[in-house]
Design a protein around this motif. Structure first.
Motif, short mmCIF file in Angstrom:
data_model
loop_
_atom_site.label_atom_id
_atom_site.label_comp_id
_atom_site.label_asym_id
_atom_site.label_seq_id
_atom_site.Cartn_x
_atom_site.Cartn_y
_atom_site.Cartn_z
N GLN A 185 0.86 -1.22 0.11
CA GLN A 185 0.12 -0.16 0.06
C GLN A 185 1.01 1.10 -0.09
OE1 GLN A 185 -2.28 -1.19 3.69
NE2 GLN A 185 -4.24 -1.34 2.34
N VAL A 186 1.92 1.33 0.86
CA VAL A 186 2.81 2.45 0.77
C VAL A 186 3.54 2.47 -0.37
CG1 VAL A 186 4.96 3.11 1.62
CG2 VAL A 186 3.24 2.32 3.14
N THR A 187 4.04 1.55 -1.07
CA THR A 187 4.65 1.46 -2.61
C THR A 187 3.86 2.22 -3.41
OG1 THR A 187 6.03 -0.25 -1.93
CG2 THR A 187 5.73 0.25 -4.48
N ALA A 188 2.53 1.62 -3.46
CA ALA A 188 1.54 2.16 -4.46
C ALA A 188 0.95 3.64 -4.21
CB ALA A 188 0.02 1.43 -4.30
N ALA A 189 0.80 3.95 -2.92
CA ALA A 189 0.76 5.35 -2.82
C ALA A 189 1.62 6.33 -3.43
CB ALA A 189 0.34 5.47 -1.24
N LEU A 190 2.98 6.04 -2.77
CA LEU A 190 3.90 6.87 -3.15
C LEU A 190 4.24 6.80 -4.69
CD1 LEU A 190 6.35 8.29 -2.17
CD2 LEU A 190 7.48 6.39 -2.19
N THR A 191 3.89 5.65 -5.39
CA THR A 191 4.29 5.52 -6.91
C THR A 191 2.83 6.37 -7.53
OG1 THR A 191 5.05 3.50 -7.01
CG2 THR A 191 3.98 4.39 -8.80
N ASP A 192 1.61 6.54 -6.99
CA ASP A 192 0.61 7.25 -7.44
C ASP A 192 1.07 8.72 -7.30
OD1 ASP A 192 -0.61 5.08 -8.15
OD2 ASP A 192 -2.38 5.28 -6.65
N LEU A 193 1.57 9.02 -6.23
CA LEU A 193 1.76 10.42 -5.89
C LEU A 193 2.90 11.08 -6.96
CD1 LEU A 193 1.34 10.70 -2.17
CD2 LEU A 193 0.10 12.22 -3.64
N MET A 194 3.96 10.28 -6.76
CA MET A 194 5.09 10.64 -7.80
C MET A 194 4.66 10.78 -9.48
SD MET A 194 7.66 11.73 -6.18
CE MET A 194 9.26 11.53 -7.21
N THR A 195 3.81 9.88 -9.70
CA THR A 195 3.47 9.80 -11.19
C THR A 195 2.59 11.08 -11.46
OG1 THR A 195 3.63 7.48 -11.14
CG2 THR A 195 2.20 8.43 -12.78
N TYR A 196 1.62 11.26 -10.62
CA TYR A 196 0.71 12.42 -10.53
C TYR A 196 1.56 13.62 -10.62
CZ TYR A 196 -2.42 16.14 -9.11
OH TYR A 196 -3.07 17.51 -9.06
N LEU A 197 2.46 14.00 -9.69
CA LEU A 197 3.31 15.14 -9.72
C LEU A 197 4.07 15.28 -10.85
CD1 LEU A 197 3.65 15.07 -5.64
CD2 LEU A 197 2.70 17.02 -7.09
N HIS A 198 4.60 14.23 -11.45
CA HIS A 198 5.62 14.08 -12.77
C HIS A 198 4.76 14.54 -13.62
CE1 HIS A 198 7.92 12.43 -16.16
NE2 HIS A 198 8.71 13.10 -15.44
N GLU A 199 3.42 14.11 -14.02
CA GLU A 199 2.60 14.74 -14.94
C GLU A 199 2.34 16.13 -14.85
OE1 GLU A 199 -0.69 12.10 -14.76
OE2 GLU A 199 0.39 10.23 -15.61
N LEU A 200 2.25 16.65 -13.60
CA LEU A 200 1.90 18.03 -13.37
C LEU A 200 3.02 18.73 -13.56
CD1 LEU A 200 -0.25 19.87 -12.05
CD2 LEU A 200 0.80 19.77 -9.92
N VAL A 201 4.39 18.37 -13.07
CA VAL A 201 5.44 19.36 -13.61
C VAL A 201 5.30 19.39 -15.02
CG1 VAL A 201 7.89 18.88 -13.52
CG2 VAL A 201 6.78 18.61 -11.52
N LEU A 202 5.25 18.34 -15.97
CA LEU A 202 5.27 18.28 -17.32
C LEU A 202 4.16 19.48 -18.07
CD1 LEU A 202 5.63 14.26 -18.32
CD2 LEU A 202 7.48 16.43 -18.32
N ARG A 203 3.24 19.46 -17.35
CA ARG A 203 2.18 20.41 -17.76
C ARG A 203 2.64 21.78 -17.29
NH1 ARG A 203 -1.70 16.75 -15.44
NH2 ARG A 203 -2.54 18.71 -13.78
N LYS A 204 3.08 21.98 -16.23
CA LYS A 204 3.78 23.27 -16.07
C LYS A 204 4.80 23.54 -16.86
CE LYS A 204 1.39 23.52 -11.97
NZ LYS A 204 0.29 24.47 -11.63
N ARG A 205 5.59 22.88 -17.37
CA ARG A 205 6.44 23.28 -18.21
C ARG A 205 6.06 23.60 -19.51
NH1 ARG A 205 11.65 22.30 -17.85
NH2 ARG A 205 11.57 20.57 -16.45
N ALA A 206 4.84 23.03 -19.92
CA ALA A 206 4.13 23.23 -21.20
C ALA A 206 3.40 24.73 -21.03
CB ALA A 206 3.36 22.21 -21.73
N GLU A 207 2.68 24.85 -19.98
CA GLU A 207 1.91 25.66 -19.67
C GLU A 207 2.07 26.31 -18.43
OE1 GLU A 207 -2.33 24.69 -20.38
OE2 GLU A 207 -1.83 23.61 -22.21
N PRO A 208 2.87 27.08 -18.12
CA PRO A 208 3.41 27.73 -16.74
C PRO A 208 2.14 28.74 -16.47
CG PRO A 208 4.82 28.89 -18.43
CD PRO A 208 4.11 27.75 -18.84
N GLY A 209 2.25 28.39 -14.79
CA GLY A 209 1.17 29.50 -14.02
C GLY A 209 1.88 30.24 -13.16
#
Length: 399
Positions: A185-209
């Motif tokens: 459960q810890v591994t799954a939660a950590l993977t989910d959060l890092m994947t989510y934030l990585h995708e968010l960072v990629l969006r920030k690079r394309a469309e900064p706020g």
């Protein structure tokens, strides 16, 4: 040189009173500064429960906070995983110079001046939450209606995280901080959060706020996974800690009507009230831990290189050698140097944000609902004894 206890103890976690530190920690505090302690992995290290001892070790650069050097005080999946691997950019578990590099990039974002600028927005978010409470059915779970959404909305706006995604990150954060989560459960939660934030960072690079993550992306000093790790630390710490202070603090005030009335009716005590609630409640339920990089003498006891020291911060903040009448909740007590935000180079980066949220939220709640009271007997409030951050799971209230 003082004589340490011959029989190693285990990390004290059980609380007889939900608003007091574990009795075992207070007993050890009375008996001595440092105690031999058996960690969950069998490591023989130390437990510190006194304020001066904890402060001295936390400020000493001969002690490391690197994940690979420390040992888990209790057996749980997060601590065991942390000791194997941490995400890049998760600088809480690093020593200088790596820790210094990441912290330098963020220090200017969390100054007192910057937090003062955020106060009007925090006040608006608080007012909106109270409006929704007022219009809803009763009883209300104060955690879901007030304590959790205020810091979640604030940290989301500061970082540039869509609040609409809160169900995912609040669920994963809870799994990370639960002492009952399995390794899977810890591994799954950590993977989910890092994947989510990585995708968010990629969006920030394309469309900064106009937000903190976009600013870090534009700065160009961190790669995408480092940015994701920094975002993970700020997002989880930024809402879990303050949310539990707001929930637990309200519970404590509802159990003490005289102190509640003082905070509700006298704006002059607001700042001291926040510091006193932080001291009295100390929501850090487990840890922190530091490990000696060389032989170090503390309070007359030599801690050998490689030995870990765990701290009971709830006990340290009730140390009678540091605080008069430490078991009394006294909102007029002058700020006196509690350790709830830690001490030394790892002292909480977001402490001024947390203070601003509490200075605004507690009085606003108590003044909007002067008849606020528990909807169930106090002994029926479910406590977060199974989480790394202490608090209440739910707080049903009426008015």
């Amino acid at each position: 040189m003082t004589e340490a206890l011959s029989s190693p103890v285990t990390f004290p976690m059980t609380r007889d009173d939900p608003l007091s530190p574990p009795e075992a920690a207070l007993r050890l505090q009375r008996e001595g500064a440092l105690h031999r302690m058996t960690f969950a992995d069998g490591h023989l290290g130390w437990l510190a429960t006194r304020h001066s001892t904890a402060r001295a070790v936390l400020a000493d650069d001969r002690f490391s906070n690197r994940a690979e050097t420390t040992h888990p005080p209790i057996s749980n999946a997060l601590a065991q995983r942390e000791n194997r691997q941490i995400p890049p950019g998760f600088f809480l578990r690093m020593d200088p110079p790596d820790h210094t590099r990441y912290r330098r990039l963020l220090t200017g974002q969390f100054t007192v001046r910057r937090m003062r600028q955020l106060e009007p927005r925090i006040a608006q978010i608080t007012s909106d939450c109270l409006d929704a409470m007022e219009k809803g059915d009763r009883p209300v779970d104060l955690v879901q209606a007030f304590a959790l959404p205020i810091p979640s909305l604030v940290i989301c706006e500061l970082l540039g995280v869509p609040y609409a995604d809160r169900v995912q990150f609040q669920r994963d954060s809870a799994a990370l901080l639960s002492l009952e989560s399995s390794a899977e459960q810890v591994t799954a939660a950590l993977t989910d959060l890092m994947t989510y934030l990585h995708e968010l960072v990629l969006r920030k690079r394309a469309e900064p706020g106009d937000d903190l993550l976009s600013g870090l992306v534009a700065g160009g000093e961190l790669d995408e996974w480092e940015l994701s790790g920094v975002g993970l630390l700020l997002l989880v710490a930024g809402h879990e800690t303050t949310a539990n202070m707001l929930g637990l603090g309200t519970f404590a005030l509802l159990r003490d009507p005289a102190q509640l009335a003082l905070l509700r009716d006298d704006p002059a005590v607001t700042e001291s009230a926040v510091e006193e609630l932080l001291r009295y409640l100390t929501i850090i339920h487990m840890g922190p831990v530091r490990t000696a990089l060389e032989d170090v003498e503390i309070d007359g006891q030599v801690i050998r290189a490689g030995e870990a020291v765990a701290f009971s911060l709830p006990a340290a903040n009730r140390d009678p050698e540091r605080f008069d009448a430490p078991d009394a909740l006294d909102l007029t007590r002058p700020p006196t140097g509690h350790l709830t935000f830690g001490h030394g180079i790892h002292q909480c980066l977001g402490q001024q944000l947390a203070r601003a949220e509490m200075r605004i939220a507690y009085p606003a709640l108590l003044r909007r609902f002067p008849g606020l009271r528990l909807a169930v007997p106090p002994e029926e409030i479910p406590m977060r004894s199974n989480m790394a951050i202490y608090g209440v799971h739910r707080l049903p209230v009426i008015w």
